[in-house]
Each structure stands twice: as structure tokens, then as C-alpha cells.
Write an enzyme that holds these catalytic residues in place. Sequence first.
Site, PDB file in Angstrom:
ATOM      1  N   LYS A 219       0.869  -1.235  -0.080  1.00  0.00           N
ATOM      2  CA  LYS A 219      -0.205  -0.052   0.058  1.00  0.00           C
ATOM      3  C   LYS A 219       0.783   1.253  -0.038  1.00  0.00           C
ATOM      4  O   LYS A 219       1.789   1.383   0.780  1.00  0.00           O
ATOM      5  CB  LYS A 219      -0.745   0.047   1.491  1.00  0.00           C
ATOM      6  CG  LYS A 219      -1.949  -1.027   1.065  1.00  0.00           C
ATOM      7  CD  LYS A 219      -3.057  -1.131   0.315  1.00  0.00           C
ATOM      8  CE  LYS A 219      -4.187  -1.983   0.375  1.00  0.00           C
ATOM      9  NZ  LYS A 219      -5.095  -1.886  -0.627  1.00  0.00           N
TER      10      LYS A 219
ATOM     11  N   LYS B 168     -13.067  -8.075  -8.299  1.00  0.00           N
ATOM     12  CA  LYS B 168     -13.826  -8.519  -6.930  1.00  0.00           C
ATOM     13  C   LYS B 168     -15.098  -8.747  -6.939  1.00  0.00           C
ATOM     14  O   LYS B 168     -16.059  -8.040  -7.321  1.00  0.00           O
ATOM     15  CB  LYS B 168     -13.380  -7.387  -5.768  1.00  0.00           C
ATOM     16  CG  LYS B 168     -12.065  -7.048  -5.565  1.00  0.00           C
ATOM     17  CD  LYS B 168     -11.970  -6.266  -4.444  1.00  0.00           C
ATOM     18  CE  LYS B 168     -10.511  -5.896  -4.029  1.00  0.00           C
ATOM     19  NZ  LYS B 168     -10.126  -4.543  -3.103  1.00  0.00           N
TER      20      LYS B 168
HETATM   21  O1  OSB Z   1      -7.931  -2.048  -2.194  1.00  0.00           O
HETATM   22  O2  OSB Z   1      -7.259  -3.932  -2.973  1.00  0.00           O
HETATM   23  C1  OSB Z   1      -7.929  -3.178  -1.930  1.00  0.00           C
HETATM   24  C2  OSB Z   1      -8.249  -5.131   1.292  1.00  0.00           C
HETATM   25  C3  OSB Z   1      -9.355  -4.408   1.725  1.00  0.00           C
HETATM   26  C4  OSB Z   1     -10.098  -3.388   0.957  1.00  0.00           C
HETATM   27  C5  OSB Z   1      -9.429  -3.229  -0.272  1.00  0.00           C
HETATM   28  C6  OSB Z   1      -8.300  -3.927  -0.737  1.00  0.00           C
HETATM   29  C7  OSB Z   1      -7.710  -4.812   0.054  1.00  0.00           C
HETATM   30  C8  OSB Z   1      -6.599  -5.315  -0.030  1.00  0.00           C
HETATM   31  C9  OSB Z   1      -6.517  -6.915  -0.648  1.00  0.00           C
HETATM   32  O3  OSB Z   1      -5.463  -4.596  -0.748  1.00  0.00           O
HETATM   33  C10 OSB Z   1      -6.336  -7.638   0.782  1.00  0.00           C
HETATM   34  C11 OSB Z   1      -6.296  -9.131   0.695  1.00  0.00           C
HETATM   35  O4  OSB Z   1      -5.573  -9.934   0.142  1.00  0.00           O
HETATM   36  O5  OSB Z   1      -7.613  -9.297   1.221  1.00  0.00           O
HETATM   37 MG    MG Z   2      -7.072  -2.127  -4.049  1.00  0.00          MG
END
Ligand code: OSB
Ligand code: MG
Length: 368
Positions: free
Chosen positions: A163, A262
Site C-alpha cells: 500500500k 472483486k
Molecule cells: O484495495 O485491494 C484493496 C483489502 C481490503 C479492502 C481493499 C483492498 C484490500 C487489499 C487486499 O488490498 C487484501 C487481501 O488480500 O485480502
Molecule cells: Mg485495491
Amino acid sequence: MNIALIELFIIRMPLKSPFMTHLGTVSEREGIIVKITDKEGNSGFGEGVAFSTPWYTEETVKTSTHMLTDVLIPVLQNHPIEHPQEAAVLFQPIRRNHMAKAALETALWDLYAKEQSQPLSRLIGGTRERVASGVVVATDSTASALRQIEAYLEEGYQRIKVKINPQQDYDFLGEIRRYYPQLPLMADANSAYTLTDLDRLKALDELDLLMIEQPLDPDDIIEHAQLQKAIRTPICLDESIVTFDDARKAHELGSCKIINIKVGRVGGLFEAKRIHDYCYEHDIPVWCGGMIEFGISRAHNIALASLPGFSIPGDLSASSRFWEEDIITPEVTVENGVISVPARPGMGFTINEKRLKETTMAKMAFRF
Ligand code: OSB
Ligand code: MG
């Protein structure tokens, strides 16, 4: 599909370690488990992936629970269906609330696959026997990121995502690159930037990132197109793509080169597959995103990622990435950088009843 009963379980579980983004920190996960039982005694499971607060999208556990109990389940009580695809059509006049819809729709897919004695992956057109595993590092310190990356690479993960935000980008990523010159590395900004940060984002081009995910606001579809023209790093969209038409428009405008799909964000497996099919046809690589989810949603992700267009390792990690003990058996495991796609009927995992029970905060039942 002779539905007899739908049950909702509101569950809560602590994460092994906090998940930090510039939008906030997740230390504990609430979720909604949907169980649909038919008159023959088969059960299908789905999972609502909205968070406790609306930091990622507008939905929350409470809004999803409301939509399920007061709107979506009554639609199914009033309209018997023969196939899960009919649910997607029935839910269409109800605006948005994609995660609530997906919770129910994915449970219908699991149930239908079990009724047909078919693996869910094959039922939706999946062709892969294993899917490539990637993992996310979400921390605010370089030292901790390097420690986590080392451990995840030892576990075999094929791709690392970190991130980023304007306070933690070039130096942070540069340090990781210095230690791991060859690492398949990408960055997720969760909309931390605007076009005024163009120079900051351009500077990342020299770090050889696989892609940068969602640099600008979810609605900034035109701005993303301008940005993509100005940087070499491929842009991948996450929050911006909540419908099939969003994917089509992003492609037509040149707003991205890659899409993260997703299931919850787009409202279910049917819409996820439509987006996949469009991207496959137009040579847009896709990968399966993660939502810090429990095992049921993980199982649906594995089925989705077995479709041929999922050519990039996704946020598909082991149950143990987040949980001391998951709510499914067996747990999802990563071996040699891949997850095996189950060949058993339905989602291919069963429920760990003991773990479900001890994490359940509230329960609701709807008879048909
Ligand atoms: O932005 O991809 C995202 C997790 C929660 C909400 C948004 C995101 C994420 C992740 C993925 O970055 C984390 C995971 O592997 O579940
Ligand atoms: Mg993302």
C-alpha cells in the site's frame, strides 16, 4: 432450486496483525455469512464482504444486513428461481448494494453447483487446476514491510503488493527494490493521489512496478486516462470498476491497462464473469482482488480465478495470511506459490462449524 431456508450469521474475528492503509487500519473483521438450504438438504454458502465502516466503498455490515433482510431475501421468497443467473436479473432493479447482492448470489452459485454435483469453478467456465498466489503488505514502516516480504517470499508467494500514499511511496518502494531487484512488485494507492501529484507518480516509473492500482478517486475515470498517457507503469483499476459498463468505459477511454475483479464489489459471480469475458476478448489482463475475507469468499475467489483470463497472480492468499483459524475446512493453503482449485462439488470447502459458532455475534433465519 427449492429453497427452504436462508440463514445469516454476523461474525467477528481479530486479524493476526493490523492491516494499514492511508484510509484507516483494520484490526478486526466483521462479516456476514449466508447459508441457503434447499428442500433436498443441500446447503450453499456466501459471504458479505462489506466492512464495519464505509472506508472502501459505501456499504457496511449494517447496510448489507438491512438490504439482505428487508429487500433481497424477500425478492427470493417471492420469486422461485431455477438458476443463480436469475437472481442477478431479479436484483438488477435494486440499485447498487453490490456486496449485499453478492453475498446472496454467491451462496446460490455454491448451492446450485452442489445440486448439480459439479465444482463451482467448472460450472462458471474455469479451466485452471491451480491459481497463482499473491499477497498484500499493508504497513506504515519500511522495516516491517521488508520483514513481511521476506517471510511471504519464503512461503512461496509469487507477487507482492504494498500500500502506498504520497507520504510513503518513492523512498519506500525504492528501498524494497534495492533489496529485491527482481521481485514482481506492485503498489495499491486506494485513491490517495490526484492529478496534481503527476510528478510523484511519474517518478515511480523507474521502479519497474508491475502496475499501480487505483491511484486516483473512484470516479476519476477521465483523470485516470490522462494519467495513463503520462506514465509508463500500467494502471490497474479497483474501486472505479463496479459494473460491466465501468470496465467497458475504462477500456474505451484508456483509463487502465489492467483490471482487478472483486466478486463483492461488482455484485456477484455473474457480473464478475461478464467483466472477465469482456476483458479476455479485449486482451485486458485481469486478476482477482481480495477483501481481507474469510474462507467462503476465498473459495469463491479461487473458483473465479480459475477462468482463463486471470493471467496475473491476484490477492489470493492462504487463510493463515489473516486468521489464526478460518471458518472453512480444509483451510486455503499456498504451496509452491499456487492454490489448488478444488475438484469437489460446489465451492469445494466445508464449514468449520466450531469456528463459525465461536465467531458468531448474531443469527437470523428466513423460512420459504
Ligand atoms: O484495495 O485491494 C484493496 C483489502 C481490503 C479492502 C481493499 C483492498 C484490500 C487489499 C487486499 O488490498 C487484501 C487481501 O488480500 O485480502
Ligand atoms: Mg485495491
